[in-house]
Design a protein around this motif. Structure first.
Motif, PDB file in Angstrom:
ATOM      1  N   TYR A  38       0.595  -0.745   0.006  1.00 52.78           N
ATOM      2  CA  TYR A  38      -0.158   0.274  -0.134  1.00 52.78           C
ATOM      3  C   TYR A  38       0.405   1.384   0.123  1.00 52.78           C
ATOM      4  O   TYR A  38       0.929   1.982  -0.580  1.00 52.78           O
ATOM      5  N   TYR A  39       2.278   1.533   1.152  1.00 51.47           N
ATOM      6  CA  TYR A  39       2.892   2.281   1.210  1.00 51.47           C
ATOM      7  C   TYR A  39       3.421   2.565  -0.238  1.00 51.47           C
ATOM      8  O   TYR A  39       3.848   4.043  -0.620  1.00 51.47           O
ATOM      9  N   GLN A  40       3.908   1.609  -0.983  1.00 44.41           N
ATOM     10  CA  GLN A  40       4.404   1.496  -2.064  1.00 44.41           C
ATOM     11  C   GLN A  40       3.736   1.995  -3.368  1.00 44.41           C
ATOM     12  O   GLN A  40       4.002   3.185  -4.436  1.00 44.41           O
ATOM     13  N   LEU A  41       2.022   2.065  -3.279  1.00 46.20           N
ATOM     14  CA  LEU A  41       1.700   1.964  -4.292  1.00 46.20           C
ATOM     15  C   LEU A  41       1.256   4.015  -3.916  1.00 46.20           C
ATOM     16  O   LEU A  41       1.006   4.659  -5.146  1.00 46.20           O
ATOM     17  N   LEU A  47       3.330   3.258  -9.974  1.00 42.46           N
ATOM     18  CA  LEU A  47       2.571   1.678 -10.165  1.00 42.46           C
ATOM     19  C   LEU A  47       1.194   2.392  -9.125  1.00 42.46           C
ATOM     20  O   LEU A  47       0.720   1.662  -9.530  1.00 42.46           O
ATOM     21  N   GLY A  48       1.246   3.625  -8.910  1.00 41.30           N
ATOM     22  CA  GLY A  48       0.083   3.643  -8.341  1.00 41.30           C
ATOM     23  C   GLY A  48      -0.827   4.358  -9.417  1.00 41.30           C
ATOM     24  O   GLY A  48      -2.114   4.490  -8.987  1.00 41.30           O
ATOM     25  N   GLN A  49      -0.244   4.328 -10.703  1.00 42.88           N
ATOM     26  CA  GLN A  49      -1.368   4.752 -11.687  1.00 42.88           C
ATOM     27  C   GLN A  49      -2.687   3.731 -11.819  1.00 42.88           C
ATOM     28  O   GLN A  49      -3.616   4.209 -12.701  1.00 42.88           O
ATOM     29  N   LYS A  56      -5.205  -5.428  -6.726  1.00 42.15           N
ATOM     30  CA  LYS A  56      -3.838  -6.290  -5.865  1.00 42.15           C
ATOM     31  C   LYS A  56      -4.003  -6.465  -4.525  1.00 42.15           C
ATOM     32  O   LYS A  56      -4.203  -7.307  -4.009  1.00 42.15           O
ATOM     33  N   GLY A  57      -3.772  -4.827  -4.293  1.00 42.58           N
ATOM     34  CA  GLY A  57      -3.449  -4.608  -2.506  1.00 42.58           C
ATOM     35  C   GLY A  57      -5.119  -5.266  -1.789  1.00 42.58           C
ATOM     36  O   GLY A  57      -4.796  -5.562  -0.531  1.00 42.58           O
ATOM     37  N   VAL A  58      -5.728  -4.292  -2.654  1.00 36.21           N
ATOM     38  CA  VAL A  58      -7.121  -5.264  -1.722  1.00 36.21           C
ATOM     39  C   VAL A  58      -7.390  -6.167  -1.731  1.00 36.21           C
ATOM     40  O   VAL A  58      -7.570  -7.071  -0.388  1.00 36.21           O
ATOM     41  N   GLN A  90     -10.414   8.542  -4.633  1.00 36.76           N
ATOM     42  CA  GLN A  90     -10.001   9.957  -4.943  1.00 36.76           C
ATOM     43  C   GLN A  90      -8.687   9.833  -6.522  1.00 36.76           C
ATOM     44  O   GLN A  90      -8.828  11.007  -6.378  1.00 36.76           O
ATOM     45  N   ARG A  91      -8.742   8.590  -6.837  1.00 40.51           N
ATOM     46  CA  ARG A  91      -8.009   9.195  -7.831  1.00 40.51           C
ATOM     47  C   ARG A  91      -8.012   8.238  -9.431  1.00 40.51           C
ATOM     48  O   ARG A  91      -7.837   9.796 -10.373  1.00 40.51           O
ATOM     49  N   PHE A  92      -9.199   7.490  -8.717  1.00 40.55           N
ATOM     50  CA  PHE A  92      -9.621   7.297 -10.255  1.00 40.55           C
ATOM     51  C   PHE A  92     -11.551   7.653 -10.441  1.00 40.55           C
ATOM     52  O   PHE A  92     -12.083   7.577 -11.761  1.00 40.55           O
TER      53      PHE A  92
END
Length: 598
Positions: A38-41, A47-49, A56-58, A90-92
Motif C-alpha cells: 500500500y505504501y509503495q502504491l 505503480l499507483g497510476q 491487487k493490494g485490496v 480519490q484517484r480514479f
C-alpha cells in the motif's frame, strides 16, 4: 504410564502453542507485506497510476481477513480495505470504489464494535457521507454514534465538532445533553508556541499536554490583511498568561496570536506576509503539531535569518595534536587541484566515483562554478537530557558530538564550506527544531550523526539512512530508537509521511546517502574492518520537512564491545569525519559532472 501420558500432554500442548505462534507470525508477516505494498502504491507514481495494482493490494488484505476472520488482524485488514478503496476513489473517481469503501468501513463497525478501529471506521463513513455524498443527515447519524458509544475514543472530539458545525449551518439540532457532555469533557492544555522564521520559510511547533484533535483553515486576503492560517484545538484550554500575541520582527511570519476561541477551543492564528504552501502534521511523545509555511516576505529592508534559541554557528577549533594529525593526513592523501579543463577530460566513471579530497583551503569545483552546495548543517544526535544509546560506560550524545565537530572542521578547513552545527555542547534540542534550523539557515545539505545499539551485543556494522517509508522491521526498530518513540508510533508516522513526502528531496537524499556510506565503508575498511549494513530508508522525525538532501549516518554499534572501543578512539573519530566529508565532496562532484554535461 500416567506420568508418560502427562509429559506427552505437556509436549502436545507446547507443540500446539508453538504452532499457533508460528501461524500468528506468518499472518503478521503477510499483513506487513500488504501494508508495505500500500505504501509503495502511495510512493511510486507509475505503480499507483494503475487501478489494477490497487485492486491487487485490496486482495492482499481480503485474503488475510477471509482466512482469519476472528484473528487479531481481521479488523485492521477490513479497515485497510476500506481505506484503499477510498484512495482509489480519490484517484480514479469511480463511484463503485466509494461504495465499496463505505461498505468496508460499515462492516468494521458492525462486525467489530468493541475494537479500537470501530470509531475510526464510523468516522470515515461519516466523512464520506458529509464530503462526498453530501448527505448531512446520514453523516450526523454516524457522528452521533461516536459521541454516544465512544466517549473515550480518539474520534469523540472531532465527531462532536462536526455535529456543532452542522448545527451552525441549520442542518441538525444538538441536544442539551450533548452540549453538557462537551462542556464537561476534559480539556487539554495548549502550551506556548515555538517558531523558527526566515524570509521564505517558517516552522511553528504547537505543544499540548496530551493528544488533541486539531483542524486548520487558510483565510483568503481581505482589505488591509494578508492571507492568514489558523489552527483550532478542541477540546482544549490555554492559560491567560500564554495568550499575548507574539510579534516577529523579521522573517516570513509577522506574528502569532493565540486565544481561547470558545469554552473548549483554542485558536492559533498565524499572520504571514505571503503563503504559497503549507503542511501540517503531528508528532507523538510528547504530542505536538508542526506547521511548515512557505512564502515570500515583502522586502522592506535587508533581512537576516531569525532563529529563536539558536546561536551556534561557530565550529570549535581542534587541539594542537589533532591539527597535527589532520595535517599529516592531508599531506598523505591530497592531490593537485583539478582544473575545469582537466575535469572535463576525466571519464564519467572517474568523475562519479572520485573520492579524493581537495587540498586545504581550496573551494570545491562546484563552489567555484556557483553550483549547488555552500552551506552544510551537521546535526549531532541527542544531547542534554536525551543521552541516546548507553553502553560500556559511553553515551551516544558525547561520541556523536565529538565526531560532528571533527566533521565540521574537515568540511570548513579542507574544503571551504560554510558549516553550522545544531548543537556545539551537551544541550537538548527537540528533533523538529533541528530540521527547522537547517531550513532557516537555507542549508544545502543536512547530515545527522548517530551511533547504533542492539540488545544482541554481537551485532556490528555501519548503515546510512534517508527519509522514506520503512521497508523492513530493522529499519523500523532503528527509527523508533532514534525518534525516542515506539514502533507503533513509527507505524502511524508511515501514514503521515505518505502524504508529506511528495515534494521532498527523496532521490537526492538517496544519492547523498550512497556517497556518504560507500566512502565510510571503503575508508574505514583499510584500517578498521567494518560490516557493511547498507543504505536504508526509514521515517526519522529529525529528517521530516528538510528542504535539502538529508541523511542520517549510524556509524557503528555502541552496544558492541569492539566497536565501542573504536567509537571512543580519537583516531577512529577523525577517520569517520574524513570519510563522511569525502563522501559529501564525491556527491557534490557528481552533481558538478551532471551540470557540466548539460
Amino acid at each position: 504410564m500416567a506420568l508418560m501420558l502427562f509429559h506427552g500432554t505437556i509436549a502436545y500442548g507446547m507443540d500446539s502453542t508453538n504452532k499457533a505462534n508460528r501461524q500468528q507470525t506468518l499472518i503478521e508477516k503477510d499483513y506487513k507485506a500488504a501494508k508495505d505494498f500500500y505504501y509503495q502504491l502511495e510512493r511510486e507514481q507509475e505503480l499507483g497510476q494503475d487501478r489494477k495494482n490497487w485492486l491487487k493490494g485490496v486482495r492482499k488484505f481480503r485474503k488475510i481477513y477471509l482466512e482469519h476472520t476472528k484473528g487479531p488482524l481481521a479488523p485492521s485488514s477490513l479497515y485497510m480495505m476500506g481505506r484503499m478503496q477510498y484512495k482509489m476513489f480519490q484517484r480514479f473517481h469511480l463511484s463503485i470504489d466509494l461504495e465499496d469503501s463505505l461498505g468496508y468501513f460499515n462492516d468494521v463497525a458492525t462486525i467489530f464494535p468493541g475494537k479500537s478501529l470501530a470509531d475510526d471506521a464510523i468516522f470515515n463513513a461519516a466523512e464520506i457521507y458529509l464530503n462526498d455524498k453530501k448527505k448531512d443527515t446520514l453523516a450526523a447519524e454516524q457522528y452521533l454514534k461516536i459521541v454516544q458509544h465512544f466517549p473515550k475514543g480518539d474520534k469523540y472530539s472531532q465527531a462532536l465538532n462536526r455535529l456543532e458545525k452542522l448545527q451552525e449551518n441549520g442542518k441538525i439540532q444538538i441536544s442539551n445533553h450533548l452540549k453538557t457532555n462537551k462542556k464537561n469533557n476534559k480539556l487539554v492544555n495548549v502550551l506556548p508556541v515555538k517558531y523558527w522564521s526566515s524570509d521564505e520559510y517558517t516552522r511553528i511547533v504547537i505543544r499540548a499536554s496530551a493528544p488533541v484533535h486539531y483542524s486548520s483553515e487558510l483565510l483568503e486576503e481581505t482589505t488591509g490583511q494578508p492571507r492568514r492560517l489558523y489552527i483550532d484545538f478542541s477540546p482544549s484550554y490555554i492559560p491567560p498568561k500564554y495568550r499575548s500575541p507574539v510579534p516577529i520582527e523579521d522573517g516570513l511570519l509577522k506574528q502569532i496570536r493565540t486565544g481561547q476561541f470558545s469554552d473548549s477551543t483554542v485558536r492559533v492564528v498565524l499572520d504571514i506576509e505571503s503563503i504559497s504552501d503549507y503542511k501540517i502534521f503531528s508528532l507523538s511523545d510528547p504530542f505536538r503539531v508542526v506547521i511548515d509555511v512557505h512564502g515570500n516576505k515583502k522586502k522592506t529592508h535587508s533581512s537576516q535569518t531569525t532563529i529563536t534559541a539558536f546561536k551556534q554557528k561557530s565550529v570549535p577549533a581542534l587541539t594542537t595534536s589533532e591539527k597535527r594529525k589532520q595535517g599529516k593526513a592531508k599531506t598523505e592523501s591530497s592531490h593537485p587541484f583539478i582544473s575545469l579543463q582537466d575535469y572535463k577530460k576525466r571519464k564519467p566513471s572517474d568523475k562519479a566515483a572520485s573520492t579524493l579530497p581537495l587540498p586545504p583551503k581550496k573551494y570545491s569545483l562546484a563552489q567555484q562554478l556557483g553550483l549547488g552546495v555552500r552551506k552544510i548543517v551537521i546535526d549531532p544526535g541527542h544531547g542534554g537530557k536525551d543521552p541516546g544509546a548507553i553502553a560500556h560506560g559511553l553515551k551516544e550524545k558525547n561520541i556523536v558530538l565529538a565526531i560532528s565537530k571533527r566533521l565540521a572542521n574537515v568540511l570548513e578547513a579542507t574544503y571551504g564550506y560554510d558549516v553550522s552545527l545544531t548543537r556545539t555542547k551537551d544541550v537538548y534540542i527537540p528533533l523538529e527544531e533541528r530540521t527547522a534550523i537547517a531550513n532557516t539557515l537555507k542549508a544545502d545539505l543536512f547530515i545527522s550523526i548517530h551511533v547504533n545499539a542492539h540488545q544482541d551485543m554481537s551485532i556490528s556494522g555501519t548503515e546510512t539512512y534517508f527519509l522514506n517509508l520503512a521497508t523492513n522491521a530493522e529499519a523500523m526498530r532503528v527509527a523508533a530508537l532514534e525518534n525516542a518513540t515506539s514502533t507503533h508510533n513509527i507505524g502511524e508516522m508511515q501514514d503521515i509521511l505518505s502524504s508529506l513526502m511528495q515534494n521532498s528531496k527523496i532521490n537526492e537524499s538517496s544519492r547523498l546517502a550512497e556517497y556518504v556510506h560507500s566512502n565510510l565503508i571503503s575508508g574505514l575498511n583499510a584500517k578498521y574492518p567494518t560490516r557493511d549494513l547498507g543504505v536504508k530508508q526509514a521515517p526519522f522525525y529529525v529528517l521530516i520537512g528538510a528542504e535539502m538532501p538529508a541523511v542520517l549516518a549510524e556509524i557503528a554499534f555502541l552496544s558492541n564491545p569492539n566497536e565501542a572501543k573504536l567509537l571512543n578512539s580519537t583516531d577512529f573519530q577523525n577517520k569517520v569525519a574524513q570519510q563522511i566529508a569525502t563522501g559529501v565532496v564525491s556527491y557534490i562532484d557528481h552533481h558538478t559532472t551532471a551540470a557540466l554535461q548539460l
